[in-house]
Design a protein around this motif. Structure first.
Motif, PDB file in Angstrom:
ATOM      1  N   ILE A 185      62.886  14.880 129.625  1.00 22.43           N
ATOM      2  CA  ILE A 185      63.522  15.978 130.670  1.00 22.43           C
ATOM      3  C   ILE A 185      63.018  15.897 131.756  1.00 22.43           C
ATOM      4  O   ILE A 185      61.944  15.981 132.446  1.00 22.43           O
ATOM      5  N   ARG A 186      63.901  15.480 133.017  1.00 21.92           N
ATOM      6  CA  ARG A 186      63.590  15.200 134.121  1.00 21.92           C
ATOM      7  C   ARG A 186      63.062  16.331 134.903  1.00 21.92           C
ATOM      8  O   ARG A 186      61.792  16.171 135.634  1.00 21.92           O
ATOM      9  N   ASN A 187      63.575  17.510 134.753  1.00 25.29           N
ATOM     10  CA  ASN A 187      62.861  18.840 135.569  1.00 25.29           C
ATOM     11  C   ASN A 187      62.047  19.548 134.583  1.00 25.29           C
ATOM     12  O   ASN A 187      62.093  20.804 134.719  1.00 25.29           O
ATOM     13  N   VAL A 188      61.352  19.156 133.782  1.00 23.96           N
ATOM     14  CA  VAL A 188      60.625  19.905 132.832  1.00 23.96           C
ATOM     15  C   VAL A 188      59.343  20.842 133.331  1.00 23.96           C
ATOM     16  O   VAL A 188      59.247  21.871 132.963  1.00 23.96           O
ATOM     17  N   LYS A 189      58.929  20.193 134.413  1.00 22.67           N
ATOM     18  CA  LYS A 189      57.827  21.173 135.123  1.00 22.67           C
ATOM     19  C   LYS A 189      58.384  22.474 135.921  1.00 22.67           C
ATOM     20  O   LYS A 189      57.969  23.611 135.693  1.00 22.67           O
ATOM     21  N   SER A 190      59.800  22.108 136.243  1.00 19.62           N
ATOM     22  CA  SER A 190      60.303  23.423 136.975  1.00 19.62           C
ATOM     23  C   SER A 190      60.944  24.323 135.744  1.00 19.62           C
ATOM     24  O   SER A 190      60.796  25.456 136.059  1.00 19.62           O
ATOM     25  N   ILE A 191      61.314  23.764 134.758  1.00 14.42           N
ATOM     26  CA  ILE A 191      61.566  24.653 133.567  1.00 14.42           C
ATOM     27  C   ILE A 191      60.503  25.385 133.022  1.00 14.42           C
ATOM     28  O   ILE A 191      60.652  26.723 132.850  1.00 14.42           O
ATOM     29  N   TYR A 192      59.282  24.836 132.729  1.00 11.73           N
ATOM     30  CA  TYR A 192      58.299  25.484 132.454  1.00 11.73           C
ATOM     31  C   TYR A 192      57.734  26.603 133.353  1.00 11.73           C
ATOM     32  O   TYR A 192      57.517  27.625 132.860  1.00 11.73           O
ATOM     33  N   ASN A 193      57.721  26.174 134.587  1.00 11.02           N
ATOM     34  CA  ASN A 193      57.099  27.246 135.683  1.00 11.02           C
ATOM     35  C   ASN A 193      58.166  28.505 135.727  1.00 11.02           C
ATOM     36  O   ASN A 193      57.736  29.717 135.669  1.00 11.02           O
ATOM     37  N   ALA A 194      59.442  28.071 135.535  1.00  9.96           N
ATOM     38  CA  ALA A 194      60.530  29.136 135.448  1.00  9.96           C
ATOM     39  C   ALA A 194      60.322  30.171 134.201  1.00  9.96           C
ATOM     40  O   ALA A 194      60.582  31.273 134.302  1.00  9.96           O
ATOM     41  N   SER A 195      59.975  29.397 133.302  1.00 13.35           N
ATOM     42  CA  SER A 195      60.036  30.313 131.851  1.00 13.35           C
ATOM     43  C   SER A 195      58.688  31.137 131.456  1.00 13.35           C
ATOM     44  O   SER A 195      58.644  32.045 130.921  1.00 13.35           O
ATOM     45  N   TYR A 196      57.655  30.651 132.235  1.00 11.90           N
ATOM     46  CA  TYR A 196      56.514  31.144 131.644  1.00 11.90           C
ATOM     47  C   TYR A 196      56.037  32.726 131.979  1.00 11.90           C
ATOM     48  O   TYR A 196      55.446  33.393 131.224  1.00 11.90           O
ATOM     49  N   PRO A 197      56.628  33.166 133.082  1.00 15.28           N
ATOM     50  CA  PRO A 197      56.454  34.536 133.436  1.00 15.28           C
ATOM     51  C   PRO A 197      56.916  35.126 132.228  1.00 15.28           C
ATOM     52  O   PRO A 197      56.338  36.265 131.755  1.00 15.28           O
ATOM     53  N   GLY A 198      58.045  34.953 131.886  1.00 17.21           N
ATOM     54  CA  GLY A 198      58.625  35.893 130.750  1.00 17.21           C
ATOM     55  C   GLY A 198      57.962  35.411 129.358  1.00 17.21           C
ATOM     56  O   GLY A 198      57.651  36.565 128.667  1.00 17.21           O
ATOM     57  N   ILE A 199      57.345  34.350 129.194  1.00 14.12           N
ATOM     58  CA  ILE A 199      56.431  34.371 127.888  1.00 14.12           C
ATOM     59  C   ILE A 199      55.289  35.012 127.970  1.00 14.12           C
ATOM     60  O   ILE A 199      54.871  35.518 126.954  1.00 14.12           O
ATOM     61  N   GLU A 200      54.615  35.009 129.254  1.00 10.66           N
ATOM     62  CA  GLU A 200      53.505  35.555 129.465  1.00 10.66           C
ATOM     63  C   GLU A 200      53.848  37.313 128.928  1.00 10.66           C
ATOM     64  O   GLU A 200      52.993  38.047 128.513  1.00 10.66           O
ATOM     65  N   GLN A 201      54.675  37.740 129.765  1.00  8.91           N
ATOM     66  CA  GLN A 201      55.224  39.144 129.400  1.00  8.91           C
ATOM     67  C   GLN A 201      55.430  39.603 127.998  1.00  8.91           C
ATOM     68  O   GLN A 201      55.078  40.588 127.463  1.00  8.91           O
ATOM     69  N   ALA A 202      55.870  38.701 127.193  1.00  6.93           N
ATOM     70  CA  ALA A 202      55.985  38.924 125.825  1.00  6.93           C
ATOM     71  C   ALA A 202      55.068  38.561 124.893  1.00  6.93           C
ATOM     72  O   ALA A 202      55.082  38.711 124.027  1.00  6.93           O
ATOM     73  N   LYS A 203      53.705  38.032 125.625  1.00  6.64           N
ATOM     74  CA  LYS A 203      52.850  37.688 124.926  1.00  6.64           C
ATOM     75  C   LYS A 203      53.045  36.649 123.826  1.00  6.64           C
ATOM     76  O   LYS A 203      52.508  36.567 122.877  1.00  6.64           O
ATOM     77  N   GLY A 204      53.806  35.401 124.408  1.00  7.91           N
ATOM     78  CA  GLY A 204      54.436  34.569 123.739  1.00  7.91           C
ATOM     79  C   GLY A 204      53.605  33.415 123.619  1.00  7.91           C
ATOM     80  O   GLY A 204      52.644  33.348 124.200  1.00  7.91           O
ATOM     81  N   SER A 205      54.093  32.237 122.868  1.00  8.92           N
ATOM     82  CA  SER A 205      53.496  31.123 122.838  1.00  8.92           C
ATOM     83  C   SER A 205      54.341  30.003 123.370  1.00  8.92           C
ATOM     84  O   SER A 205      55.543  29.871 123.384  1.00  8.92           O
ATOM     85  N   VAL A 206      53.842  28.788 123.560  1.00  6.25           N
ATOM     86  CA  VAL A 206      54.477  27.499 124.247  1.00  6.25           C
ATOM     87  C   VAL A 206      53.972  26.281 123.325  1.00  6.25           C
ATOM     88  O   VAL A 206      52.938  26.033 123.037  1.00  6.25           O
ATOM     89  N   ILE A 207      55.090  25.617 122.811  1.00  6.63           N
ATOM     90  CA  ILE A 207      54.673  24.167 122.391  1.00  6.63           C
ATOM     91  C   ILE A 207      55.737  23.211 122.810  1.00  6.63           C
ATOM     92  O   ILE A 207      56.805  23.203 123.467  1.00  6.63           O
ATOM     93  N   ILE A 208      54.718  22.171 123.621  1.00  9.79           N
ATOM     94  CA  ILE A 208      55.351  21.262 124.358  1.00  9.79           C
ATOM     95  C   ILE A 208      55.222  19.972 123.124  1.00  9.79           C
ATOM     96  O   ILE A 208      54.157  19.511 123.061  1.00  9.79           O
ATOM     97  N   ILE A 209      56.466  19.268 122.948  1.00  7.02           N
ATOM     98  CA  ILE A 209      56.367  18.180 122.217  1.00  7.02           C
ATOM     99  C   ILE A 209      56.928  17.062 122.819  1.00  7.02           C
ATOM    100  O   ILE A 209      57.973  17.010 123.406  1.00  7.02           O
TER     101      ILE A 209
END
Length: 229
Positions: free
Chosen positions: A169-193
């Motif tokens: 995924i070419r823009n994976v860093k941007s995707i992660y950075n854009a997604s993380y605030p919502g994950i943090e708000q939901a007290k969610g989890s991330v798996i990077i494979i």
């Protein structure tokens, strides 16, 4: 397991599945044999079994692997299990392309279609890239498989974000950075494979996340599965 268990045994089995992802895998998950195109019962390899606790329990997990160690099937099983047992659950899967996004959810459906019907809530919606279960009190649990977009899971609050084949995924860093605030708000989890394919367009992010974890510079738990796994 038999589709025709009596109600008492069904309740007993549902409780066991609710309590243990490992039990769900060992007793109910079938995967596709790519050569024969047949459904086969999942038989966990020792290396797969050893990482189940981290798959379920780690908030930030980066998995670096060789090819063909079955992690995408485990990830598909995990988001299905979490959706079955948790109302208001939202899983977002980010893949490199629409075809890959559809393929991920196709694996979820492959597993789902071989479960006894009494094991999961009613299905509210089933499309190529979205699966919704109807839980009690008008609540839903959703698995949404998405192709690569710059905004990622921005504006959403996923309980589980899976970035599959992140090295592609070419823009994976941007995707992660854009997604993380919502994950943090939901007290969610991330798996990077990711595979250890150093020429992949997302390899820089994968490498930096993994090495930063080694140095204690981020909160990711790292796992490496070599070909021996």
């Amino acid at each position: 397991m038999s589709q025709a268990l009596d109600l008492t045994n069904q309740i007993h089995e549902c409780r066991k599945v609710w309590e243990s992802f490992e039990y769900f895998l060992d007793h109910y998950v079938h995967i596709e044999d790519k050569e024969s195109k047949r459904a086969i019962k999942l038989e966990l390899w020792p290396a797969q079994r050893a990482i189940l606790h981290d798959l379920v329990g780690q908030n930030l997990l980066t998995l670096l692997k060789t090819r063909q160690v079955g992690l995408t099937w485990l990830a598909a099983s995990l988001v299905l299990w979490l959706s079955i047992r948790n109302p208001l659950f939202l899983a977002i899967i980010i893949s490199a392309s629409e075809d890959h996004a559809i393929e991920f959810l196709t694996r979820v459906y492959f597993i789902l279609d071989r479960l006894p019907s009494w094991l999961y809530p009613p299905i509210k919606s089933r499309t190529k890239m979205i699966l919704e279960f109807a839980h009690l009190d008008n609540t839903t649990a959703t698995i949404k498989s998405m192709p690569t977009i710059e905004m990622g899971a921005e504006s959403k609050t996923p309980n589980r974000l899976v970035i599959d084949e992140a090295h592609t995924i070419r823009n994976v860093k941007s995707i992660y950075n854009a997604s993380y605030p919502g994950i943090e708000q939901a007290k969610g989890s991330v798996i990077i494979i990711a595979n250890s394919v150093k020429g992949g367009p997302g390899w820089g992010f994968v490498r930096d996340t993994y090495t930063a974890s080694q140095k204690g510079a981020n909160k990711f738990k790292r796992i490496f599965l070599p070909w021996q796994a």
